[in-house]
Design an enzyme around this catalytic site. Structure first.
Site, PDB file in Angstrom:
ATOM      1  N   ASP A  41      -9.878  -7.777   8.524  1.00 39.22           N
ATOM      2  CA  ASP A  41      -9.619  -8.539   7.298  1.00 39.22           C
ATOM      3  C   ASP A  41     -10.724  -9.577   7.124  1.00 39.22           C
ATOM      4  O   ASP A  41     -11.108 -10.263   8.076  1.00 39.22           O
ATOM      5  CB  ASP A  41      -8.246  -9.227   7.397  1.00 39.22           C
ATOM      6  CG  ASP A  41      -7.755  -9.733   6.047  1.00 39.22           C
ATOM      7  OD1 ASP A  41      -8.481 -10.523   5.410  1.00 39.22           O
ATOM      8  OD2 ASP A  41      -6.647  -9.357   5.638  1.00 39.22           O
ATOM      9  N   GLN A 104       1.494 -10.057  -2.065  1.00 40.48           N
ATOM     10  CA  GLN A 104       0.486  -8.990  -2.038  1.00 40.48           C
ATOM     11  C   GLN A 104      -0.647  -9.405  -2.968  1.00 40.48           C
ATOM     12  O   GLN A 104      -0.397  -9.825  -4.106  1.00 40.48           O
ATOM     13  CB  GLN A 104       1.094  -7.653  -2.504  1.00 40.48           C
ATOM     14  CG  GLN A 104       0.113  -6.488  -2.421  1.00 40.48           C
ATOM     15  CD  GLN A 104       0.722  -5.147  -2.839  1.00 40.48           C
ATOM     16  OE1 GLN A 104       1.832  -5.100  -3.387  1.00 40.48           O
ATOM     17  NE2 GLN A 104      -0.001  -4.067  -2.593  1.00 40.48           N
ATOM     18  N   HIS A 110      -1.427  -1.356   2.210  1.00 41.41           N
ATOM     19  CA  HIS A 110      -2.140  -1.690   3.449  1.00 41.41           C
ATOM     20  C   HIS A 110      -1.185  -2.333   4.435  1.00 41.41           C
ATOM     21  O   HIS A 110      -0.222  -3.002   4.045  1.00 41.41           O
ATOM     22  CB  HIS A 110      -3.343  -2.603   3.187  1.00 41.41           C
ATOM     23  CG  HIS A 110      -3.022  -3.837   2.415  1.00 41.41           C
ATOM     24  ND1 HIS A 110      -2.873  -3.848   1.045  1.00 41.41           N
ATOM     25  CD2 HIS A 110      -2.793  -5.106   2.819  1.00 41.41           C
ATOM     26  CE1 HIS A 110      -2.590  -5.070   0.643  1.00 41.41           C
ATOM     27  NE2 HIS A 110      -2.521  -5.856   1.701  1.00 41.41           N
ATOM     28  N   HIS A 112      -1.087  -4.923   7.673  1.00 44.01           N
ATOM     29  CA  HIS A 112      -1.784  -5.941   8.457  1.00 44.01           C
ATOM     30  C   HIS A 112      -1.384  -5.808   9.921  1.00 44.01           C
ATOM     31  O   HIS A 112      -0.191  -5.732  10.231  1.00 44.01           O
ATOM     32  CB  HIS A 112      -1.379  -7.356   8.025  1.00 44.01           C
ATOM     33  CG  HIS A 112      -1.754  -7.735   6.634  1.00 44.01           C
ATOM     34  ND1 HIS A 112      -2.875  -8.481   6.345  1.00 44.01           N
ATOM     35  CD2 HIS A 112      -1.157  -7.490   5.438  1.00 44.01           C
ATOM     36  CE1 HIS A 112      -2.939  -8.700   5.035  1.00 44.01           C
ATOM     37  NE2 HIS A 112      -1.901  -8.106   4.457  1.00 44.01           N
TER      38      HIS A 112
HETATM   39  P1  DGP Z   1      -2.302  -8.907   0.948  1.00 47.23           P
HETATM   40  O1  DGP Z   1      -2.416 -10.351   0.556  1.00 47.23           O
HETATM   41  O2  DGP Z   1      -1.118  -8.574   1.854  1.00 47.23           O
HETATM   42  O3  DGP Z   1      -2.387  -8.015  -0.268  1.00 47.23           O
HETATM   43  O4  DGP Z   1      -3.592  -8.628   1.843  1.00 47.23           O
HETATM   44  C1  DGP Z   1      -4.846  -8.331   1.336  1.00 47.23           C
HETATM   45  C2  DGP Z   1      -5.835  -8.727   2.384  1.00 47.23           C
HETATM   46  O5  DGP Z   1      -7.059  -8.091   2.069  1.00 47.23           O
HETATM   47  C3  DGP Z   1      -6.135 -10.221   2.443  1.00 47.23           C
HETATM   48  O6  DGP Z   1      -5.747 -10.715   3.736  1.00 47.23           O
HETATM   49  C4  DGP Z   1      -7.635 -10.347   2.267  1.00 47.23           C
HETATM   50  C5  DGP Z   1      -8.114  -8.937   2.478  1.00 47.23           C
HETATM   51  N1  DGP Z   1      -9.277  -8.558   1.672  1.00 47.23           N
HETATM   52  C6  DGP Z   1      -9.406  -8.705   0.332  1.00 47.23           C
HETATM   53  N2  DGP Z   1     -10.594  -8.214  -0.066  1.00 47.23           N
HETATM   54  C7  DGP Z   1     -11.215  -7.743   1.044  1.00 47.23           C
HETATM   55  C8  DGP Z   1     -12.475  -7.121   1.268  1.00 47.23           C
HETATM   56  O7  DGP Z   1     -13.281  -6.883   0.374  1.00 47.23           O
HETATM   57  N3  DGP Z   1     -12.775  -6.793   2.553  1.00 47.23           N
HETATM   58  C9  DGP Z   1     -11.905  -7.024   3.604  1.00 47.23           C
HETATM   59  N4  DGP Z   1     -12.313  -6.665   4.824  1.00 47.23           N
HETATM   60  N5  DGP Z   1     -10.704  -7.601   3.414  1.00 47.23           N
HETATM   61  C10 DGP Z   1     -10.366  -7.966   2.148  1.00 47.23           C
END
Ligand code: DGP
Length: 148
Positions: A41, A104, A110, A112
């Site tokens: 993340d 979300q 996804h 975590h």
């Molecule tokens: P949620 O809030 O449960 O929808 O989690 C989405 C997660 O995705 C958040 O913790 C940040 C992560 N995230 C968003 N954009 C990117 C990205 O471009 N790359 C990566 N590695 N993570 C991302």
């Protein structure tokens, strides 16, 4: 349905996670197969915080066909074991958000994988804070080496 990454019809043009699957946006991979991708993340709430996503665009678990949900959670177990082996946390939470009320923020299913420490004070509604890119890259390589 397999090798979905070879068939863009299962992906969404504008989804940021579909762009990661297509290689249009970089990520620090920890696991990759025909159906599932896992990477760190970019806003980690703990060292080793990883995301596991299907190579099939469904916005959440409510819309995801059971076949794909199963693939994602099986891979989440694999990634969790690799994170545990790499960092030996006190515990791991598997967290999966559906809808804005559940906080979300990316609307592509996804999971975590969140390493936990005793008394780390982590709460459910975390803020998104950018991680250290060098440290994320090095850690992704260590976890990848422990995927079995
Ligand atoms: P949620 O809030 O449960 O929808 O989690 C989405 C997660 O995705 C958040 O913790 C940040 C992560 N995230 C968003 N954009 C990117 C990205 O471009 N790359 C990566 N590695 N993570 C991302």
């Amino acid at each position: 349905m397999s090798a979905a990454h070879l068939d863009d019809s299962h992906l969404d043009e504008d989804c940021i996670f579909c762009k990661i699957i297509r290689g249009e946006i970089p990520c620090f991979k920890v696991f990759d197969n025909d159906d599932v991708l896992a990477f760190l993340d970019v806003n980690p709430i703990a060292e080793g915080h990883a995301l596991v996503i299907p190579k099939h665009h469904d916005k959440d678990i409510l819309e995801s066909p059971a076949e794909w949900t199963g693939k994602v959670f099986a891979a989440a177990g694999k990634v969790a074991r690799a994170v545990q082996k790499t960092l030996n946390p006190d515990g791991l939470n598997i967290v999966q958000a559906n809808g804005p009320g559940a906080k979300q923020s990316v609307f592509h299913l996804h999971v975590h994988v969140v390493p936990r420490a005793m008394d780390d004070g982590l709460t459910m509604n975390w803020e998104l804070v950018p991680g250290d890119m060098d440290a994320l890259g090095k850690l992704a390589d260590r976890i990848k080496a422990n995927v079995e």
